[in-house]
Design a protein around this motif. Sequence first.
Motif, PDB file in Angstrom:
ATOM      1  N   SER A 154      23.751  32.073 -16.231  1.00  0.00           N
ATOM      2  CA  SER A 154      23.975  33.380 -15.625  1.00  0.00           C
ATOM      3  C   SER A 154      23.220  33.549 -14.322  1.00  0.00           C
ATOM      4  O   SER A 154      23.497  34.442 -13.556  1.00  0.00           O
ATOM      5  CB  SER A 154      23.558  34.495 -16.602  1.00  0.00           C
ATOM      6  N   GLN A 155      22.233  32.718 -14.033  1.00  0.00           N
ATOM      7  CA  GLN A 155      21.457  32.857 -12.814  1.00  0.00           C
ATOM      8  C   GLN A 155      21.675  31.708 -11.842  1.00  0.00           C
ATOM      9  O   GLN A 155      21.183  31.752 -10.732  1.00  0.00           O
ATOM     10  CB  GLN A 155      19.953  32.934 -13.150  1.00  0.00           C
ATOM     11  N   SER A 168      28.824  34.334 -15.354  1.00  0.00           N
ATOM     12  CA  SER A 168      28.365  35.056 -14.174  1.00  0.00           C
ATOM     13  C   SER A 168      27.719  34.082 -13.197  1.00  0.00           C
ATOM     14  O   SER A 168      27.191  33.037 -13.599  1.00  0.00           O
ATOM     15  CB  SER A 168      27.377  36.160 -14.546  1.00  0.00           C
ATOM     16  N   GLY A 171      24.800  37.215 -10.109  1.00  0.00           N
ATOM     17  CA  GLY A 171      24.951  38.633 -10.434  1.00  0.00           C
ATOM     18  C   GLY A 171      26.393  39.090 -10.530  1.00  0.00           C
ATOM     19  O   GLY A 171      26.670  40.177 -11.033  1.00  0.00           O
ATOM     20  N   ASN A 172      27.345  38.276 -10.067  1.00  0.00           N
ATOM     21  CA  ASN A 172      28.768  38.595 -10.176  1.00  0.00           C
ATOM     22  C   ASN A 172      29.332  37.901 -11.410  1.00  0.00           C
ATOM     23  O   ASN A 172      28.985  36.747 -11.699  1.00  0.00           O
ATOM     24  CB  ASN A 172      29.515  38.144  -8.925  1.00  0.00           C
ATOM     25  N   SER A 173      30.202  38.573 -12.149  1.00  0.00           N
ATOM     26  CA  SER A 173      30.674  38.038 -13.428  1.00  0.00           C
ATOM     27  C   SER A 173      32.188  38.040 -13.496  1.00  0.00           C
ATOM     28  O   SER A 173      32.858  38.743 -12.751  1.00  0.00           O
ATOM     29  CB  SER A 173      30.103  38.870 -14.584  1.00  0.00           C
ATOM     30  N   GLN A 187      32.408  34.064  -3.802  1.00  0.00           N
ATOM     31  CA  GLN A 187      31.581  35.217  -3.479  1.00  0.00           C
ATOM     32  C   GLN A 187      32.174  35.958  -2.273  1.00  0.00           C
ATOM     33  O   GLN A 187      32.671  35.332  -1.336  1.00  0.00           O
ATOM     34  CB  GLN A 187      30.150  34.770  -3.137  1.00  0.00           C
ATOM     35  N   LYS A 197      29.219  48.628  -7.350  1.00  0.00           N
ATOM     36  CA  LYS A 197      29.957  47.663  -8.180  1.00  0.00           C
ATOM     37  C   LYS A 197      31.455  47.880  -7.982  1.00  0.00           C
ATOM     38  O   LYS A 197      31.932  49.008  -7.919  1.00  0.00           O
ATOM     39  CB  LYS A 197      29.595  47.866  -9.648  1.00  0.00           C
ATOM     40  N   ILE A 252      28.898  42.741  -7.583  1.00  0.00           N
ATOM     41  CA  ILE A 252      27.798  43.651  -7.306  1.00  0.00           C
ATOM     42  C   ILE A 252      27.407  43.490  -5.843  1.00  0.00           C
ATOM     43  O   ILE A 252      27.030  42.395  -5.423  1.00  0.00           O
ATOM     44  CB  ILE A 252      26.600  43.394  -8.228  1.00  0.00           C
ATOM     45  N   LYS A 254      24.821  44.486  -2.835  1.00  0.00           N
ATOM     46  CA  LYS A 254      23.483  45.004  -2.555  1.00  0.00           C
ATOM     47  C   LYS A 254      23.151  44.760  -1.091  1.00  0.00           C
ATOM     48  O   LYS A 254      23.272  43.632  -0.604  1.00  0.00           O
ATOM     49  CB  LYS A 254      22.431  44.336  -3.434  1.00  0.00           C
TER      50      LYS A 254
END
Length: 256
Positions: A154-155, A168, A171-173, A187, A197, A252, A254
């Motif tokens: 996930s990371q 994921s 942070g995107n899943s 991405q 989101k 997500i 940011k």
Amino acid sequence: MTKNQERHIIASVGTAIFMILVFLILWFTYLTAVVPEEEEGVEIAFGEVAEAGGYMAEQSEAVPMPAPEPATPVQPSSPAEEEMLTSEEQEALALAEAKKKREAEEKARLEAERKAREAAEAERKAKEAEAVAKANAFGSLFGQSGNTTGSGDSQGAGQKGNPVGHGSVGGNSWSLSGRGIKGTLPQPSNTFKQEGKVVVQIRVNAAGQVVSATVKGGDVSDKQTQQLALDAARKAKFTEGEHDQIGTITYIFKLN
């Protein structure tokens, strides 16, 4: 006495003699003419009519009638003018008919396009519903659901092994029942203007290609940011399947 004076006296005497002769001729020929006596007659009265008083009755003067005013002659149209008017009327009528025909054709075209869009949308929804039903049925055969956790990190920057169901990256899943993602999750560009989101609903065909993507949720209202999410989701590649399936990709955003 000069000669001119003599001529003047002679002319005056001659004129006087001529006038005396003319007077005498008129006296003996007209003034002494015998007027015949009128024959006696019997007067007859015819009622109250003014003319019934006989020859001696006083006659009323005739009142002159005013002459009728001449009517203004109507100028007849020449054949050339009549032909021109007829041609202009025919042209105006033809233009009106052509305009009416164009409007009817445009209305029919718009109506046909509307029906075609409605039919395509209905077909798309029917296929999506069928794909969801098949995906749910296929997942239930293997005891999996759309929330099955895959083996991806996930990371990490990519996927480990062969993840199935969802995973994921950064942070995107993504979530697609019974499928794994090929390579890494695309991405979006970092040129977005709003944090938040964006949930993109994707439709994946049997070959693993994303054939449609629409924004279905999230808290980002900026259209440009939403478009970045849609563009990235359309580039995703998944493992093959037996039919089309419906899934989601969540991005997500940011700001740095």
